[in-house]
Write a protein that holds these residues in place. Sequence first.
Motif, PDB file in Angstrom:
ATOM      1  N   GLN A 155     -36.109 153.647 156.626  1.00 44.96           N
ATOM      2  CA  GLN A 155     -35.589 154.990 156.914  1.00 44.96           C
ATOM      3  C   GLN A 155     -34.112 155.086 156.566  1.00 44.96           C
ATOM      4  N   VAL A 156     -33.359 154.034 156.937  1.00 40.96           N
ATOM      5  CA  VAL A 156     -31.927 154.028 156.626  1.00 40.96           C
ATOM      6  C   VAL A 156     -31.751 154.040 155.109  1.00 40.96           C
ATOM      7  N   ASP A 157     -32.560 153.256 154.415  1.00 38.78           N
ATOM      8  CA  ASP A 157     -32.523 153.200 152.955  1.00 38.78           C
ATOM      9  C   ASP A 157     -32.740 154.594 152.364  1.00 38.78           C
ATOM     10  N   GLN A 158     -33.745 155.310 152.873  1.00 36.54           N
ATOM     11  CA  GLN A 158     -34.053 156.646 152.361  1.00 36.54           C
ATOM     12  C   GLN A 158     -32.922 157.627 152.619  1.00 36.54           C
ATOM     13  N   LEU A 159     -32.370 157.607 153.847  1.00 35.17           N
ATOM     14  CA  LEU A 159     -31.252 158.497 154.161  1.00 35.17           C
ATOM     15  C   LEU A 159     -30.067 158.204 153.245  1.00 35.17           C
ATOM     16  N   ALA A 160     -29.832 156.899 153.022  1.00 35.99           N
ATOM     17  CA  ALA A 160     -28.692 156.500 152.189  1.00 35.99           C
ATOM     18  C   ALA A 160     -28.883 156.994 150.763  1.00 35.99           C
ATOM     19  N   LEU A 161     -30.104 156.856 150.235  1.00 38.90           N
ATOM     20  CA  LEU A 161     -30.368 157.269 148.862  1.00 38.90           C
ATOM     21  C   LEU A 161     -30.203 158.773 148.692  1.00 38.90           C
ATOM     22  N   ALA A 162     -30.494 159.515 149.775  1.00 39.05           N
ATOM     23  CA  ALA A 162     -30.446 160.977 149.691  1.00 39.05           C
ATOM     24  C   ALA A 162     -29.036 161.507 149.913  1.00 39.05           C
ATOM     25  N   SER A 163     -28.098 160.621 150.196  1.00 39.14           N
ATOM     26  CA  SER A 163     -26.767 161.082 150.570  1.00 39.14           C
ATOM     27  C   SER A 163     -25.812 161.078 149.381  1.00 39.14           C
ATOM     28  N   ASP A 164     -24.975 162.113 149.308  1.00 40.27           N
ATOM     29  CA  ASP A 164     -23.997 162.172 148.216  1.00 40.27           C
ATOM     30  C   ASP A 164     -22.631 161.675 148.684  1.00 40.27           C
ATOM     31  N   GLU A 165     -22.503 161.455 149.974  1.00 39.11           N
ATOM     32  CA  GLU A 165     -21.214 161.016 150.512  1.00 39.11           C
ATOM     33  C   GLU A 165     -21.459 159.845 151.445  1.00 39.11           C
TER      34      GLU A 165
ATOM     35  N   ALA B  33     -29.732 140.653 158.033  1.00 40.09           N
ATOM     36  CA  ALA B  33     -29.524 141.951 157.387  1.00 40.09           C
ATOM     37  C   ALA B  33     -30.548 142.971 157.883  1.00 40.09           C
ATOM     38  N   GLY B  34     -31.802 142.571 157.937  1.00 36.25           N
ATOM     39  CA  GLY B  34     -32.849 143.497 158.362  1.00 36.25           C
ATOM     40  C   GLY B  34     -32.680 143.926 159.815  1.00 36.25           C
ATOM     41  N   GLU B  35     -32.177 142.993 160.603  1.00 37.78           N
ATOM     42  CA  GLU B  35     -31.926 143.275 162.011  1.00 37.78           C
ATOM     43  C   GLU B  35     -30.796 144.313 162.138  1.00 37.78           C
ATOM     44  N   ALA B  36     -29.759 144.168 161.316  1.00 38.29           N
ATOM     45  CA  ALA B  36     -28.659 145.134 161.326  1.00 38.29           C
ATOM     46  C   ALA B  36     -29.206 146.517 160.973  1.00 38.29           C
ATOM     47  N   TYR B  37     -30.091 146.575 159.985  1.00 40.81           N
ATOM     48  CA  TYR B  37     -30.725 147.855 159.629  1.00 40.81           C
ATOM     49  C   TYR B  37     -31.474 148.441 160.819  1.00 40.81           C
ATOM     50  N   ASP B  38     -32.264 147.603 161.471  1.00 40.43           N
ATOM     51  CA  ASP B  38     -33.065 148.095 162.595  1.00 40.43           C
ATOM     52  C   ASP B  38     -32.189 148.554 163.752  1.00 40.43           C
ATOM     53  N   LYS B  39     -31.097 147.813 163.992  1.00 37.05           N
ATOM     54  CA  LYS B  39     -30.227 148.182 165.108  1.00 37.05           C
ATOM     55  C   LYS B  39     -29.451 149.458 164.807  1.00 37.05           C
ATOM     56  N   VAL B  40     -29.005 149.617 163.555  1.00 38.72           N
ATOM     57  CA  VAL B  40     -28.306 150.850 163.195  1.00 38.72           C
ATOM     58  C   VAL B  40     -29.285 152.026 163.260  1.00 38.72           C
ATOM     59  N   ALA B  41     -30.523 151.778 162.867  1.00 39.36           N
ATOM     60  CA  ALA B  41     -31.544 152.829 162.973  1.00 39.36           C
ATOM     61  C   ALA B  41     -31.717 153.242 164.432  1.00 39.36           C
ATOM     62  N   ARG B  42     -31.661 152.259 165.328  1.00 39.31           N
ATOM     63  CA  ARG B  42     -31.788 152.524 166.761  1.00 39.31           C
ATOM     64  C   ARG B  42     -30.625 153.406 167.222  1.00 39.31           C
ATOM     65  N   VAL B  43     -29.403 153.083 166.739  1.00 43.22           N
ATOM     66  CA  VAL B  43     -28.218 153.866 167.086  1.00 43.22           C
ATOM     67  C   VAL B  43     -28.365 155.302 166.576  1.00 43.22           C
TER      68      VAL B  43
ATOM     69  N   GLY C 162     -31.097 156.818 166.210  1.00 43.24           N
ATOM     70  CA  GLY C 162     -32.280 157.445 166.792  1.00 43.24           C
ATOM     71  C   GLY C 162     -33.443 157.599 165.822  1.00 43.24           C
ATOM     72  N   LEU C 163     -33.512 156.739 164.823  1.00 44.09           N
ATOM     73  CA  LEU C 163     -34.614 156.814 163.841  1.00 44.09           C
ATOM     74  C   LEU C 163     -35.817 156.027 164.350  1.00 44.09           C
ATOM     75  N   PRO C 164     -37.016 156.457 163.977  1.00 45.15           N
ATOM     76  CA  PRO C 164     -38.210 155.744 164.450  1.00 45.15           C
ATOM     77  C   PRO C 164     -38.394 154.394 163.744  1.00 45.15           C
ATOM     78  N   TYR C 165     -39.141 153.522 164.396  1.00 47.39           N
ATOM     79  CA  TYR C 165     -39.474 152.208 163.855  1.00 47.39           C
ATOM     80  C   TYR C 165     -40.483 152.349 162.719  1.00 47.39           C
TER      81      TYR C 165
END
Lengths: 149, 340
Positions: free
Chosen positions: B185-195, B165-175, B177-180
């Motif tokens: 980071q993905v968690d934060q973006l997701a929490l801030a999203s309404d859609e 699961a964590g690897e999927a997060y890291d790879k999607v972050a790579r796609v 263009g989010l920093p390591y």
Amino acid sequence: MWEKEIETVEEMEKLAAQIGGYLRPPDVLTLEGDLGAGKTTFTKALAKAIGITRTVSSPTFTIIKQYEGDFPFNHLDVYRLANSEEDLGWDELFYGDAISVVEWAQFIHEELPEHRLELVIHHTGPDSRRVECTPKGERFTRICEEIFT
Amino acid sequence: MDKNHYILGIETSCDETAASIVKNGTEIISSIVSSQIQQQKQFGGVVPEIASRLHVEQITLVIQEALNEAKLVPSDLEAVTVTEGPGLVGALLIGINAAKAFAFANQLPLIGVHHIAGHVYANQLIHEMEFPLLALIVSGGHTELVVMKSHGSFELIGETRDDAAGEAYDKVARVLGLPYPGGPQVDQLALASDESIDFPRAWLEKDSYDFSFSGLKSSVINYKHNIEQKGGKINHNHVAAGFQQSVVDVLTVKTVKAAKEYDVKQVIAAGGVAANQGLRKSLTTALEKEGIPFYVPPISLCTDNAAMIAAAGYEMWKSGVRSDLSMNGRPGMPLKSWNY
């Protein structure tokens, strides 16, 4: 270089199994392709063909996972070795008694044995891929001739 | 009254150099973590060679600091416990050799601990484990459902068939263009999203507790390609939210199903991805509805630390498990029971 157009995941698995059937220790097959191209999918099918029954999952985190089937099998993902001189014991890995599949092999190009099978997977659509196969050495050339012609 | 037992824990399996002293397996006396995240950030991920070098620089300082903070000397300790695997071999070896030297010099027993057993036992530091329990282990290298019938007994009922699961997060972050490191980071973006974009969920066979996240990763990549081919731009928040929902959904549904089938007294979450806010919330809600107690350690104990190694090591020490000085780093070490 040989090329094959692949339309489905099943076709890719079939090709991987076919190639796996020809491999013997200490053969090395390298895999290049973008994230999601299907490198791990390909490796799983290849591993099955050489008698590995355990779940072959992504080696990204630990860089290498080792399995026992009809032969010992090394599955490497060397993405994280980019810009590094780390020696993971290449001689033992690539000239020992195991078959090795190396994902993102471009990052350890200098460590690879001269004779090897190089595969590049290109995205051509959601499920379709183009596989380019470049044999290095006579034995791998023969294998490619049998598979691709 | 019984004497207090102090255990030293050492952890260097990836990018944290950590040492800790734990009392009686449940109380943290000191816990020192020296993170390499700042140094590794510039490389976009953990570079094994650099990890090993930084561990070497830190390890003795970290161990000394753990003793200082606890106001203890080596002779107060019962045992030295250290992560034996899985992890990066070069990184593991630094902790193992430090532990061997410390154990040998101070005539203490040495115990090699499985990193994931450590993550599970992080829970013992916040509440008592009650058996049978179900542990959901989610990290950069692992996605596993484990049933424990007693201390030191692990039955693997489900695992990932491809990416963790964590690897999927890291790879999607790579796609995206989010920093390591990408996961938080993905968690934060997701929490801030309404859609959120609707991505598929891999349920696999009806009775399977296995996971698969590789197809989801491919869906995210295909989605991005499609939009970009049409000259559009993807909304990172919506993609992150859709991806996170898919991961969290599968993890939650399978965990709840297993908890009911195995009739467990509690569910615990462990590993770096257990720090994920979306997952914590979803599991809490779903298990509350079923009336099954759910525990997840505070974030500092979800990420790699040495207190968890000492906590697991304490139970192994009590059961008489000992390692010898020939211990080696085991990058692919399987999770095995020490009690049956």
